[in-house]
Design a protein around this motif. Structure first.
Motif, mmCIF file in Angstrom:
data_model
loop_
_atom_site.group_PDB
_atom_site.id
_atom_site.type_symbol
_atom_site.label_atom_id
_atom_site.label_comp_id
_atom_site.label_asym_id
_atom_site.label_seq_id
_atom_site.Cartn_x
_atom_site.Cartn_y
_atom_site.Cartn_z
ATOM 1 N N GLY A 1 28.746 24.461 78.982
ATOM 2 C CA GLY A 1 30.122 24.042 79.151
ATOM 3 C C GLY A 1 31.055 25.210 79.387
ATOM 4 O O GLY A 1 32.169 25.029 79.880
ATOM 5 N N ARG A 2 30.611 26.408 79.025
ATOM 6 C CA ARG A 2 31.413 27.600 79.219
ATOM 7 C C ARG A 2 31.066 28.329 80.514
ATOM 8 O O ARG A 2 31.892 29.086 81.028
ATOM 9 C CB ARG A 2 31.245 28.562 78.048
ATOM 10 C CG ARG A 2 31.653 27.973 76.708
ATOM 11 C CD ARG A 2 31.524 29.000 75.590
ATOM 12 N NE ARG A 2 30.141 29.422 75.401
ATOM 13 C CZ ARG A 2 29.689 30.653 75.632
ATOM 14 N NH1 ARG A 2 30.512 31.591 76.069
ATOM 15 N NH2 ARG A 2 28.417 30.947 75.421
ATOM 16 N N PHE A 3 29.857 28.109 81.014
ATOM 17 C CA PHE A 3 29.383 28.808 82.207
ATOM 18 C C PHE A 3 29.256 27.830 83.360
ATOM 19 O O PHE A 3 28.837 26.682 83.180
ATOM 20 C CB PHE A 3 28.016 29.451 81.963
ATOM 21 C CG PHE A 3 28.018 30.593 80.985
ATOM 22 C CD1 PHE A 3 29.169 30.969 80.313
ATOM 23 C CD2 PHE A 3 26.852 31.301 80.748
ATOM 24 C CE1 PHE A 3 29.160 32.018 79.416
ATOM 25 C CE2 PHE A 3 26.836 32.354 79.853
ATOM 26 C CZ PHE A 3 27.985 32.717 79.187
ATOM 27 N N THR A 4 29.591 28.290 84.542
ATOM 28 C CA THR A 4 29.446 27.500 85.748
ATOM 29 C C THR A 4 28.870 28.362 86.857
ATOM 30 O O THR A 4 29.403 29.431 87.155
ATOM 31 C CB THR A 4 30.788 26.914 86.207
ATOM 32 O OG1 THR A 4 31.357 26.118 85.167
ATOM 33 C CG2 THR A 4 30.586 26.045 87.448
ATOM 34 N N ILE A 5 27.794 27.902 87.455
ATOM 35 C CA ILE A 5 27.203 28.605 88.578
ATOM 36 C C ILE A 5 27.641 27.911 89.861
ATOM 37 O O ILE A 5 27.698 26.684 89.934
ATOM 38 C CB ILE A 5 25.662 28.659 88.459
ATOM 39 C CG1 ILE A 5 25.070 29.583 89.523
ATOM 40 C CG2 ILE A 5 25.052 27.269 88.522
ATOM 41 C CD1 ILE A 5 23.588 29.875 89.307
ATOM 42 N N SER A 6 27.956 28.695 90.868
ATOM 43 C CA SER A 6 28.430 28.134 92.124
ATOM 44 C C SER A 6 28.008 29.018 93.285
ATOM 45 O O SER A 6 27.679 30.189 93.112
ATOM 46 C CB SER A 6 29.950 27.956 92.117
ATOM 47 O OG SER A 6 30.609 29.206 91.981
ATOM 48 N N ARG A 7 28.043 28.444 94.459
ATOM 49 C CA ARG A 7 27.627 29.150 95.660
ATOM 50 C C ARG A 7 28.750 29.167 96.678
ATOM 51 O O ARG A 7 29.429 28.160 96.889
ATOM 52 C CB ARG A 7 26.385 28.471 96.257
ATOM 53 C CG ARG A 7 25.860 29.121 97.524
ATOM 54 C CD ARG A 7 24.680 28.344 98.101
ATOM 55 N NE ARG A 7 23.551 28.311 97.197
ATOM 56 C CZ ARG A 7 22.658 29.286 97.065
ATOM 57 N NH1 ARG A 7 22.779 30.400 97.782
ATOM 58 N NH2 ARG A 7 21.659 29.153 96.219
ATOM 59 N N ASP A 8 28.928 30.317 97.296
ATOM 60 C CA ASP A 8 29.849 30.471 98.410
ATOM 61 C C ASP A 8 28.998 30.701 99.645
ATOM 62 O O ASP A 8 28.487 31.801 99.862
ATOM 63 C CB ASP A 8 30.804 31.639 98.181
ATOM 64 C CG ASP A 8 31.871 31.745 99.257
ATOM 65 O OD1 ASP A 8 31.613 31.369 100.416
ATOM 66 O OD2 ASP A 8 32.980 32.211 98.935
ATOM 67 N N ASN A 9 28.823 29.665 100.438
ATOM 68 C CA ASN A 9 27.935 29.759 101.584
ATOM 69 C C ASN A 9 28.433 30.741 102.638
ATOM 70 O O ASN A 9 27.634 31.404 103.300
ATOM 71 C CB ASN A 9 27.743 28.378 102.206
ATOM 72 C CG ASN A 9 26.923 27.454 101.340
ATOM 73 O OD1 ASN A 9 25.943 27.872 100.732
ATOM 74 N ND2 ASN A 9 27.308 26.187 101.286
#
Length: 117
Positions: free
Chosen positions: A65-73
């Protein structure tokens, strides 16, 4: 050909935020499933989160809930947004790419994250 490079670590106070990112410094134009791992002092390396090229995510800790992984294509980078940091989040954070059956083939050198008051 695939060279993960982490950046954006640093020092934060408890409750603060950091957003390290991982870039592929190699020449490949392909996307890869990417994982963030971390290793705290005196502990084994542990998986934090993964993200597929399509953006599907998984988190190793159900109490997240504290960490978020995301991608910038566009930039071909994968970020790990870390909020509400705690001292036990301290460690070296590694980016890994190239899942092959049972492990990741390519690893970055890591970026230090220190959470301390």
């Amino acid at each position: 050909q695939v060279q993960p490079v982490e950046s954006g670590g640093g020092l934060a106070q408890p409750g603060g935020s950091l957003r390290p990112s991982c870039a592929d410094a190699g020449s490949s134009s392909s996307s890869h499933t990417t994982a963030w791992y971390r290793q705290a002092p005196g502990k084994q390396r542990e998986l934090v989160a993964t993200i597929t090229p399509a953006g599907s995510t998984n988190y190793a800790d159900p109490k997240k809930g504290r960490f978020t992984i995301s991608r910038d294509n566009a930039k071909n980078t994968v970020a790990l947004e870390m909020n509400s940091l705690k001292p036990d989040d301290t460690g070296v954070y590694y980016c890994a790419m190239g899942w092959v059956g049972s492990s990741y083939r390519y690893w970055g050198q890591g970026t230090q994250v220190t959470v301390s008051s």
